[in-house]
Design a protein around this motif. Structure first.
Motif, mmCIF file in Angstrom:
data_model
loop_
_atom_site.group_PDB
_atom_site.id
_atom_site.type_symbol
_atom_site.label_atom_id
_atom_site.label_comp_id
_atom_site.label_asym_id
_atom_site.label_seq_id
_atom_site.Cartn_x
_atom_site.Cartn_y
_atom_site.Cartn_z
ATOM 1 N N TYR A 82 0.614 -1.115 -0.056
ATOM 2 C CA TYR A 82 -0.053 -0.100 0.130
ATOM 3 C C TYR A 82 0.795 1.174 -0.302
ATOM 4 O O TYR A 82 0.679 2.133 -0.523
ATOM 5 C CB TYR A 82 -0.926 -0.147 0.994
ATOM 6 N N ARG A 83 1.657 1.218 1.025
ATOM 7 C CA ARG A 83 2.674 2.420 1.091
ATOM 8 C C ARG A 83 3.957 2.553 0.058
ATOM 9 O O ARG A 83 4.489 3.705 0.136
ATOM 10 C CB ARG A 83 3.092 2.655 2.581
ATOM 11 N N ASN A 84 4.119 1.300 -0.461
ATOM 12 C CA ASN A 84 5.597 1.469 -1.249
ATOM 13 C C ASN A 84 5.370 1.023 -2.789
ATOM 14 O O ASN A 84 6.011 0.195 -3.108
ATOM 15 C CB ASN A 84 6.525 0.649 -0.554
ATOM 16 N N PRO A 85 4.349 1.722 -3.309
ATOM 17 C CA PRO A 85 4.472 1.139 -4.609
ATOM 18 C C PRO A 85 5.527 1.058 -5.588
ATOM 19 O O PRO A 85 5.522 0.156 -6.478
ATOM 20 C CB PRO A 85 3.105 2.092 -5.402
ATOM 21 N N ALA A 86 6.316 1.866 -5.353
ATOM 22 C CA ALA A 86 7.792 1.956 -6.130
ATOM 23 C C ALA A 86 8.570 0.770 -5.701
ATOM 24 O O ALA A 86 9.661 0.414 -6.222
ATOM 25 C CB ALA A 86 8.098 3.076 -6.407
#
Ligand SMILES: Cc1cc2nc3c(=O)[nH]c(=O)nc-3n(C[C@H](O)[C@H](O)[C@H](O)COP(=O)(O)OP(=O)(O)OC[C@H]3O[C@@H](n4cnc5c(N)ncnc54)[C@H](O)[C@@H]3O)c2cc1C
Length: 604
Positions: A82-86
């Motif tokens: 969720y918080r780290n799409p990259a």
């Protein structure tokens, strides 16, 4: 200024080593109310999964469908998705850090290498580590200890029994055992990270790197795979015939020569599809595969692993293939993977609690690479998803041991069902042991738009060809009514988080790994998805004395698979109103528009 200091911390439970196993041991114990210290020698958590090493987390579910590790492992994976799409390693580090640092019952000692212990009879009384950043000797006195250091640092300090190397066939009657035992292990590796650009990128190697001008000099390791995206440089491996603890620094120097030499080969010697690729990062801290293993009351073997063995004291499971690296590493000849001895498993095997505590040091437990297993069984159990759930089991067991004032062995003998129940309530899957259903739900009547029977079958995932979930429409409540008024103290909900990652954009093999080392081959694919079937918005309501529904819990941005909370009311009915998922068109296509998929909804 500058002087060495001493500090003493009193705790119930001390975990040494903050890889995935140690982190989860500490978090699980702390969440069950245990005053816990985690002593870790690095600045970042996660061990081989941290930004310092960048090995990708796999587990049973990466190989056998629907065995993906849940509990805290899935919590971390979802948060990261969720918080780290990259899939940025600094964001990943921060997520691991905050999970531990802000857990109220944990004192986190980073940059603190455990190097001394004091015994009290056959128990460890205290351990001491030197904290490099504060020039302080940190001493932790505790009732229980867990060694999750991978290198089993507490073994030489406590005289706990260990084993090292590869066993003879005769010892455990293992097919992959050797004719004669030897002390060799799997080697350690440095990883490379690279990224494709939209222009040619030149590379000048350092003068001290090895020169590999031909593929033969590269020992035919798989090095034209930059577009394959489903592999990494795990084969830059050495040290299996050396001492995986004391020789680490010299092995590291050799690995660096190989790593930069390999990149030079790919860029400058032949066409390996690497022209537009840039070297982004090279690890300087070797990731270790194997060091010492403790001897517990039970030693897991190849036969257990291959038979998918069930144990009465099962507290975790494995399912990753037997993935045995031969000690020669990079310099062994052979085609891609030629230095590996592999066998795929088709089902889960249990990991017994007896493999997670010491046979001769009374208050010492361990998890992860330290487990009590033969070399061949270890070759499967060593993956980080499996290590993590072993850690959660050890932390949970520590809480039960502290509650009864017992040592691990007696806790396992007398209270194994309690440990298993706590693990299952915390969404840890035990493949051979069904989860017990809350008493007050058993005679309740259920109403909804779909079939609610799966909500109470004690299996919270698709498994064995059975869906085990409730499919229903959004905004249609799932109502649980009791024959008479009941005191309801809490609820527990497990929603579908797409354990197979099959509804997400991108390569599903990579989606199952929280932090794949490679970025996709083009700029368009540098963003990864989040499982859209997760229930985003819902309420939990109770029926009040006036016959009206009163909301006692409301979620508007849920990203978790397991959601539990307090209710504390007397009522004749409770309902869950699912309101929205993080849906996408692909999910609509699969599930039907406006639907949700839920594995468990219970009140206690
Ligand atoms: C190159 C490589 C490729 C691999 N491939 C995969 C893969 O694809 N998928 C997968 O899941 N697994 C893979 N593995 C295996 C996996 O990484 C390890 O088995 C796993 O990291 C074990 O987890 P752990 O928590 O037990 O130990 P570790 O990850 O080793 O963590 C232990 C931590 O304890 C710390 N520590 C050590 N000594 C002390 C001390 N004295 N005091 C305080 N702290 C200490 C260490 O710094 C370390 O961070 C691979 C391993 C390597 C090396």
């Amino acid at each position: 200024m500058g002087e060495l200091r001493r500090n003493i911390i009193d705790a119930d439970f001390c975990v040494v080593g903050g890889g995935m196993a140690g982190m989860l041991a500490a978090i699980a114990a702390a969440r069950h109310g245990v005053k816990t210290v985690l002593m870790h020698d690095r600045p970042v958590l996660g061990g081989n999964a941290s930004s310092e090493i960048r090995m990708w987390i796999s587990g049973a579910g990466t190989r056998v469908p629907y065995l993906q590790e849940t509990g805290i492992m899935e919590e971390i994976a979802l948060e990261n998705m969720y918080r780290n799409p990259a899939r940025n390693f600094s964001v990943w580090d921060s997520i691991l850090y905050e999970k531990v640092r802000f857990e109220p019952n944990i004192t986190l000692l980073l940059n603190c290498a455990c190097c001394q212990a004091k015994m009290n009879g056959d128990s460890i009384a205290e351990v001491t580590g030197f904290q490099l950043t504060t020039y302080t000797w940190q001493t932790v006195r505790a009732k229980l200890f867990a060694d999750c250091s991978g290198d089993s640092i507490l073994a030489p300090l406590s005289d706990a029994e260990t084993r090292k190397g590869r066993e003879a066939k005769s010892e455990f009657n293992e097919e992959f055992g050797l004719e004669k035992a030897d002390p060799y292990t799997m080697g350690m590796s440095l990883m490379l990270q690279c990224r494709e650009t939209d222009h040619p990128v030149a590379y000048t190697p350092p003068s001290w790197a090895y020169k590999f001008t031909t593929d033969e000099e590269m020992h035919n390791k798989p090095h034209t795979m930059l577009k394959d995206l489903n592999t990494n440089f795990y084969w830059i491996e050495l040290g299996g015939m050396q001492d995986s603890i004391h020789d680490t620094e010299t092995v590291r120097d050799e690995l660096l020569k190989i790593a930069f030499g390999c990149w030079d080969h790919m860029k400058n010697h032949g066409d390996h599809g690497a022209d537009n690729w840039d070297l982004e990062w090279v690890g300087f801290l070797p990731g270790k595969r194997e060091s010492l293993r403790y001897v517990g009351d039970y030693t897991l073997t190849q036969n257990d692993v291959e038979a998918g063995k069930a144990f009465d004291d099962e507290v975790a499971y494995g399912g990753w293939q037997i993935d045995n690296h031969l000690p020669g590493g990079f310099f062994m000849d052979g085609q891609a993977g030629g230095h590996l001895l592999k066998r795929r498993l088709t089902e889960a095997y249990g990991i017994p609690f007896r493999s997670l505590y010491s046979r001769n040091v009374a208050n010492l437990m361990f998890a992860g690479r330290n487990l009590s297993a033969s070399h061949i069984a270890f070759a499967s159990a060593r993956v980080m998803g499996t290590c993590g759930i072993m850690g959660q089991a050890v932390g949970t067991a520590a809480s039960v041991a502290i509650k009864y004032g017992l040592m691990p062995r007696e806790t396992g003998r007398l209270h194994i069902r309690e440990i298993q129940t706590l693990l299952q309530e915390d969404d840890c899957f035990l493949p051979h042991i069904p989860r017990a259903i809350s008493e007050i739900c058993k005679d309740a009547k259920w109403f909804s738009s779909g079939d609610t029977s799966a909500l109470l079958n004690g299996i919270d995932r698709t498994y064995g060809g059975v869906d085990n979930g409730y499919f229903g429409k959004l905004n249609i409540p799932i109502v649980c009514t009791f024959p008479e008024k009941r005191r309801v103290s809490s609820f527990r909900l497990v929603v579908d988080s797409d354990l197979e990652r099959e509804y997400m954009e991108g390569n599903p093999n990579l989606m199952k790994i929280p932090m794949p080392l490679f970025f996709a081959a083009s700029y368009e694919h540098t963003s990864f998805g989040f499982p859209t079937c997760v229930l985003k918005e819902f309420t939990i309501d109770i029926l009040d004395d006036n016959g009206e529904w009163k909301t006692v819990f409301e979620a508007t941005d849920n990203i978790m698979r397991l959601i539990s909370g307090k209710i504390d009311a007397e009522t004749t009915a409770v309902r869950l109103v699912p309101k929205a998922t993080w849906h996408s068109s692909r999910l609509y296509h699969t599930y039907g528009s406006g639907k949700c998929h839920i594995f468990a909804f219970e009140v206690k």
